[in-house]
Design an enzyme around this catalytic site. Structure first.
Site, mmCIF file in Angstrom:
data_model
loop_
_atom_site.group_PDB
_atom_site.id
_atom_site.type_symbol
_atom_site.label_atom_id
_atom_site.label_comp_id
_atom_site.label_asym_id
_atom_site.label_seq_id
_atom_site.Cartn_x
_atom_site.Cartn_y
_atom_site.Cartn_z
ATOM 1 N N ASP A 490 90.250 29.127 74.402
ATOM 2 C CA ASP A 490 91.057 28.229 73.596
ATOM 3 C C ASP A 490 90.135 27.045 73.265
ATOM 4 O O ASP A 490 89.157 26.825 73.963
ATOM 5 C CB ASP A 490 92.255 27.783 74.450
ATOM 6 C CG ASP A 490 93.128 26.796 73.722
ATOM 7 O OD1 ASP A 490 93.290 26.969 72.507
ATOM 8 O OD2 ASP A 490 93.620 25.850 74.349
ATOM 9 N N ASP A 811 94.550 26.576 78.584
ATOM 10 C CA ASP A 811 95.340 25.750 79.496
ATOM 11 C C ASP A 811 96.645 26.471 79.807
ATOM 12 O O ASP A 811 97.039 27.394 79.120
ATOM 13 C CB ASP A 811 95.564 24.339 78.928
ATOM 14 C CG ASP A 811 96.190 24.382 77.552
ATOM 15 O OD1 ASP A 811 96.962 25.328 77.323
ATOM 16 O OD2 ASP A 811 95.924 23.510 76.716
ATOM 17 N N ASP A 815 99.141 28.923 76.346
ATOM 18 C CA ASP A 815 98.404 30.184 76.256
ATOM 19 C C ASP A 815 98.955 31.236 77.225
ATOM 20 O O ASP A 815 98.284 32.217 77.516
ATOM 21 C CB ASP A 815 96.919 29.956 76.604
ATOM 22 C CG ASP A 815 96.275 28.953 75.670
ATOM 23 O OD1 ASP A 815 96.676 28.939 74.504
ATOM 24 O OD2 ASP A 815 95.408 28.195 76.100
#
Length: 1193
Positions: A490, A811, A815
């Site tokens: 991410d 995190d 996600d």
């Protein structure tokens, strides 16, 4: 129908069963017949010893059948149950869980009468079963079992009309249906767990082997092995008991809550809550000032709350929860999308605000909420189920170990068959001894240490990770980490830091230059930045999104706890926030309704592409301007506003969100810089250099994503972004500076990816799904931008479909789905910077803790971190109740210490506890504060460095298990040979000899599994499977060299022996052939460990792994001693005869040559067969072709 397909995340299918009558079971009547036949026909016809052997065989078979009913659920169903087609005849069912959800189970089927009520006018019968704390009910419409439904998917109007359970009968019915709101599970005793461990197939098999050895008069060796086994199983049982005891301490706080039942507010305990109850919830604290947690998952109907969700997500920033009043009444509640309306069980409310306009008023001033889920169905319950049901025994590659043993058994059966054939040719030999030796040969192949060694290898990794602040709830995933070939990251908060810098505003004048002087900006723009946010005061401290705090700081305004924004200096009007429409990832925008003096305005901010369609007049350079800054990696938000007509405050509050967010006037772009974390680029290049593909998956804009990806080495070739064509007809690839344009065709993606790095946005996903091009495009893309959480899951499942082993790092909040889908999911919690154990001096740890204390969002968060840190230490340590109570009493005394000193004390305590329990046997206990419900791995670091730690430990575990298989395989093949061919020549081992060899083997294995991984990842990859050319050729080559050495040595010894007749079945007598065969087999054993030890490039080399080096040297020294006959007393005790000088020298030289040959063969194979990235492109093409065929049909 006897089988139902459920196809859920927990249960795959259900088979209906009925228990057989006791006498008709397959483990009863066939054996009754066998025993009768033995008594009536066998006993009279043969002599009593042979009859006893036959009876022994029958009894062993009977015990084996009974044990198989314990080990195999399928076998138990065959023996003790009959399958039925009518559900009403069944009294049990066999549950096959979904993949990786544990093993099959047989559970009882229950029938209960539901009394006539409002839902159904007549009495109905309900059929259900309980499996792992979840209830599944038979649905007649769907003709299958479904999970017990909870009221979690209704429309918002349904919830807003809720007034709780209206009558006592409804309360009784709901209690009957959902049970009490408790985490109930029986605490197993140590004896029960020990019994469970002692019934394991391997354990029973080991005890059986020990029995055989005792029959063959190896007393010392047998008792030594038995003692080791019991010790190991006891430690395993003890560590499981510790985990379960730890989990039992998590319970629903017994607080009193106001509940609206039967038309009035009543006080009830939190454990009596039921789904559908309407409750009043707010911040409540116990006698010692500790905040009470929310007792169940509930939906906010009125009011708002600030909640600390660290126990579930690990995210220390408090979350804002708002009521559903502003939502469309016909919308349905979605668990993934509407988290901002749900209070989760186990989380703590830091602050709440009552809504006085709601018709149902809470008498104690709390927020009104409706209970959605209770007990094990809450988010906290789900996390507990994960931890509870994944504490099964840890093994690596279980099916591979089974196949490997089968491969070895084939050799053993050949050897045993040879002995049996030869033995039966000689009528004078004892049949009892012959059968004993045959069973010894077959059992010698299955290494008794195998499960122990595999568990130790994984546990060592678990402990090493826990010491680095990385916790794992699903240990079976550690070996996967060694096989990972693609790492997905991410962007925001993972590769880049959370601390935003506000640069200024652009796009208001014709120029594209940034305006950072706030006095030159229109008042409206500044007011939007000051008030369009979700910041909030908790304990007089402003907390919330770092981006919004950066904007407020940049324009030099203050925000008060009464939801009013004021300029710090200069003249300006106060902005009062009336209503917030919170940011939602699927909408990509947020809005507020504000009052300035007596006028009402709507202020909106969001993604530039989203706001563009909501403006009445779009400036000509709109797209060009925001793209200029996103190309530089900045985060750009579009600001807009509109004035609202005169109205009352309550009218302003009830305005529909769509009305507020349409027909807007543009007010500029706010530009933020999002600095890349200092170590991101280094970690990424290390991962890239160690044969991993890197991918970025982000919710941010494509140009920003491409810029950041190029900074951290994810993108190294020219980039191309997929987007709609100008005329809107199709799609095309465009370079970030828009100089290159290439028509999109799914067939060209593979060739394009060789010269370009590809990037696609979330808006292209629908097109790919409609044209079935997902499999052809996604595997080749490097950067995914503007991706919704559901699309992240799709990306990872696609990677897995084409045969890639994936790691996802993000995190723990947005996600979750992707982290769960990945083979290895790593949730980063921005709690505390990584602390290097032992090596860091006190000064550096002090500096780090001071820094971390400064960066804390709030006092509350700091205390939470401190707490979780002290728990981390206990996670790998004794976890005693006393130490927990101590820390609780100390925490009050610690309040006057500075934050840095507190942190230092916590770190010191953590280190002490680590050192105290560094025996490396028991896996660390994972606690709820350490685990995230998001993913199997949780790292308490604000950096991506833990991914390299996890991969290093994974590779180390994989290599360790691979070398264990090889060593055990070689040892077993040699043993089978010694026991068969040499047994016929009367060669045996003495009891003490066998014990010494056992001690050395155990020590070697222990030290091998403690090999530490190297600090840097290598470009070479470990072999992912036991079955590959490298392993098989290595085994066969070394085995051939060993056998040649063994045969030559024994033949040589035979020349020095007088032609005395050796009786195969006689007692053990020391002689030259025995002595030589023992020495040679021990030399082979040591050589096997030394040659097959996998050091660099994954683990420490032999000189670096000191304990293993010393053990090897000790073994070599020991054999030199006994071969050279320096200590005659020692040799007499070991029952070894003196060797002639010529033979002794030959043995030494041959041993050296054997070692060199094996070493050269092994090194040659490692060069010829290096580990490489799996060939996934082939699999991708075949998957895409299969899809094409389906489409064609």
């Amino acid at each position: 129908m006897s089988r139902f397909h459920v196809g859920g995340k927990v249960v795959e299918r259900v088979d209906l069963l009925r228990k057989k009558q006791w006498a008709w079971r397959l483990d009863v009547w066939p054996f009754a017949i066998l025993y009768a036949v033995w008594l009536t026909t066998i006993v009279p016809s043969i002599d009593i010893v042979d009859a006893a052997i036959v009876l022994g065989g029958f009894v062993a078979l009977h015990i084996l059948v009974w044990l198989f009913t314990v080990w195999s659920v399928d076998f138990r169903c065959l023996v003790q149950y009959a399958t039925v087609n009518d559900i009403h005849q069944a009294d049990a069912c066999k549950i096959t869980p979904a993949k990786f959800s544990g093993s099959k189970e047989v559970v009882p089927l229950h029938f209960r009468k539901l009394l006539a009520g409002s839902s159904s006018p007549v009495d109905t019968e309900e059929i259900y079963f309980d499996f792992r704390k979840q209830q599944f009910i038979y649905s007649k419409e769907k003709e299958t079992f479904c999970k017990l439904p909870y009221p979690t998917k209704e429309t918002f109007s349904y919830y807003l009309k809720c007034t709780g359970h209206g009558s006592e009968a409804k309360v009784v019915a709901a209690t009957e249906k959902w049970g009490r709101n408790m985490f109930e599970y029986p605490q197993p005793t140590f004896q029960k767990l020990m019994k469970e461990h002692c019934m394991e197939p391997f354990f029973v098999f080991q005890v059986f082997c020990v029995g055989l050895w005792c029959l063959d008069e190896y007393w010392y060796y047998s008792l030594f092995t038995l003692f080791m086994l019991f010790m190991f199983e006891a430690t395993m049982a003890k560590s499981r008991l510790k985990t379960l005891t730890e989990l039992r301490r998590v319970r629903v706080d017994n607080q009193t809550i106001m509940v609206h039942r039967c038309g009035k507010w009543v006080k009830l305990s939190g454990t009596d809550l039921l789904p559908g109850d309407v409750v009043s919830i707010g911040r409540s604290s116990g006698q010692n000032g500790e905040d009470k947690s929310v007792p169940a998952d509930m939906l906010l109907l009125a009011g708002s709350a600030i909640v600390n969700e660290a126990i579930l997500t690990g995210e220390s920033t408090p979350q804002w929860k708002v009521s559903v009043m502003s939502r469309g009444t016909e919308e349905r509640l979605s668990a993934k999308r509407d988290k901002s309306h749900v209070l989760f069980g186990g989380t703590k409310i830091l602050q709440h605000t009552q809504d006085k306009s709601f018709p149902l008023k809470a008498p104690d001033g709390g927020c009104v909420a409706v209970v959605l889920r209770t007990g094990f169905e809450t988010s906290q319950g789900k996390l507990m189920r994960t931890i509870l049901f994944s504490t099964e025994r840890v093994t690596a590659n279980s099916w591979e170990s089974g196949l490997f043993i089968l491969f070895l058994v084939i050799f053993a059966v050949i050897a045993a068959g040879y002995v049996l054939k030869k033995g039966l040719e000689d009528p004078t030999r004892s049949k009892y001894k012959l059968f004993l030796s045959c069973s010894l040969i077959i059992t010698s192949v299955i290494p008794p240490e195998l499960p122990m060694e595999l568990s130790i290898a994984v546990n060592t990794s678990l402990i090493a990770l826990a010491r680095r602040g990385i916790y794992c709830t699903e240990p079976f995933r550690i070996p996967f980490a060694g096989k990972v070939d693609i790492c997905c990251f991410d962007k925001t908060g993972t590769l880049t830091s959370d601390d935003m810098e506000f640069r200024g505003v652009v796009g208001l004048t014709g120029s594209m230059d940034l305006e950072s002087d706030m006095t030159k900006l229109p008042t409206q723009t500044v007011e939007i930045l000051a008030s369009c946010h979700a910041l909030v005061f908790v304990d007089n401290k402003l907390v919330g999104d770092p981006l919004e705090k950066a904007a407020l700081k940049g324009i030099d305004w203050t925000y008060k706890s009464d939801e009013k924004a004021l300029p710090k200096r200069g003249s300006g009007n106060a902005v009062q926030i009336i209503q917030r429409h919170h940011f939602a990832s699927h909408l990509k925008r947020m809005a507020v309704v504000v009052r300035i003096e007596e006028e009402f305005f709507a202020f909106v901010k969001g993604a530039p592409e989203t706001i563009q369609h909501r403006l009445t007049d779009v400036p000509s350079s709109y797209v060009e301007t925001f793209k200029k800054y996103t190309r530089q990696g900045s985060r750009v938000l579009a600001l807009a506003f509109k004035s609202l007509p005169d109205m009352t405050v309550s009218e302003a509050r009830s305005l529909d969100r769509d009305v507020v967010e349409n027909g807007l006037i543009f007010a500029g772009f706010a530009v933020f810089d999002c600095p890349i974390r200092p170590d991101s680029a280094a970690v990424m290049s290390e991962l890239k250099g160690s044969s991993h593909d890197l991918v970025m998956i982000t919710g941010d804009q494509a140009l920003t994503a491409c810029y950041v990806a190029s900074q951290v080495h994810i993108v190294s070739k020219p980039a191309l972004i997929l987007g709609p064509e100008m005329n809107g007809q199709g799609y095309e690839w465009i370079s970030p500076d828009e100089t290159e344009r290439i028509q999109f065709s799914e067939k060209d993606v593979e060739t394009l990816s060789e010269t370009y790095d590809l990037c696609i946005g979330g808006d292209c996903f629908e097109m790919l799904q409609q044209s079935n091009a997902v499999l052809q495009v996604i595997p080749y893309v490097k950067v995914f931008a503007r991706v919704a959480p559901e699309q992240k899951e799709l990306i990872l499942t696609t990677f897995k479909t084409v045969g890639r082993i994936t790691l996802m790092c993000g995190d723990g909040t947005n996600d979750v789905g992707a982290l769960k889908q990945a083979n290895v999911g790593v949730a980063l919690l921005n709690a505390v910077p990584p602390t290097r154990t032992n090596s860091s001096s006190k000064e550096t740890s002090k500096e780090e803790t001071v820094k971390s204390a400064k960066s804390k969002k709030s006092k509350q968060a700091l205390e939470a971190v401190g707490k979780s840190n002290s728990q981390n230490g206990e996670g790998a340590s004794k976890g005693k109740v006393a130490s927990r109570l101590d820390s609780a009493s100390q925490s009050a005394a610690n309040r006057h210490l500075t934050a840095a000193e507190m942190q230092r004390q916590k770190l010191k305590k953590l280190m002490d506890e680590m050192n105290e329990d560094g025996d490396g046997r028991a896996a660390p206990v994972v606690k709820l504060g350490d685990a995230s419900m998001a993913s199997p791995f949780t790292a308490k670091h604000a950096s991506v460095a833990p991914t390299t730690d996890i991969i290093r430990q994974g590779r180390s575990t994989l290599v360790t298990t691979l070398q264990m298989f090889k060593i055990l395989g070689l040892n077993c093949l040699a043993t089978a040979y010694v026991l068969s061919v040499m047994y016929l020549d009367g060669v045996k081992l003495g009891d003490i000899q066998a014990t010494i060899s056992g001690v050395f083997t155990a020590a070697f294995f222990l030290f091998i599994s403690h090999a530490r991984p190297l600090p840097n990842l290598s470009a070479a990859r470990p072999h992912p499977n036991v079955f590959c050319f490298y392993v098989l050729l290595s085994l066969l080559g070394q085995f051939a060299i060993h056998i040649f050495f063994l045969i030559s040595s024994v033949n040589e010894a035979g020349k020095y022996m007088p032609d005395e007749c050796i009786e195969p079945d006689s007692e053990f007598h020391p002689n030259l052939v025995n002595t030589v065969s023992y020495m040679v087999s021990m030399m082979i054993q040591v050589a096997t460990f030394a040659v097959n030890y996998m050091g660099h490039p994954f683990n420490q080399s032999i000189p670096e792994n000191k304990p293993f080096l010393y053990a090897l040297l000790a073994a070599v020294g020991f054999f030199t001693f006994i071969t050279s006959d320096l200590l005659r007393d020692l040799n007499d005790w070991l029952k070894l005869v003196p060797l002639p000088v010529g033979l002794r020298n030959k043995l030494m030289i041959w041993a050296f040559i054997m070692f060199l040959s094996c070493y050269s063969w092994e090194r040659l194979l490692r060069m010829v067969f290096p580990g490489k990235i799996p060939a996934w492109k082939k699999r991708q093409r075949s998957a895409a072709a299969t899809l094409e065929k389906k489409k064609g049909l």
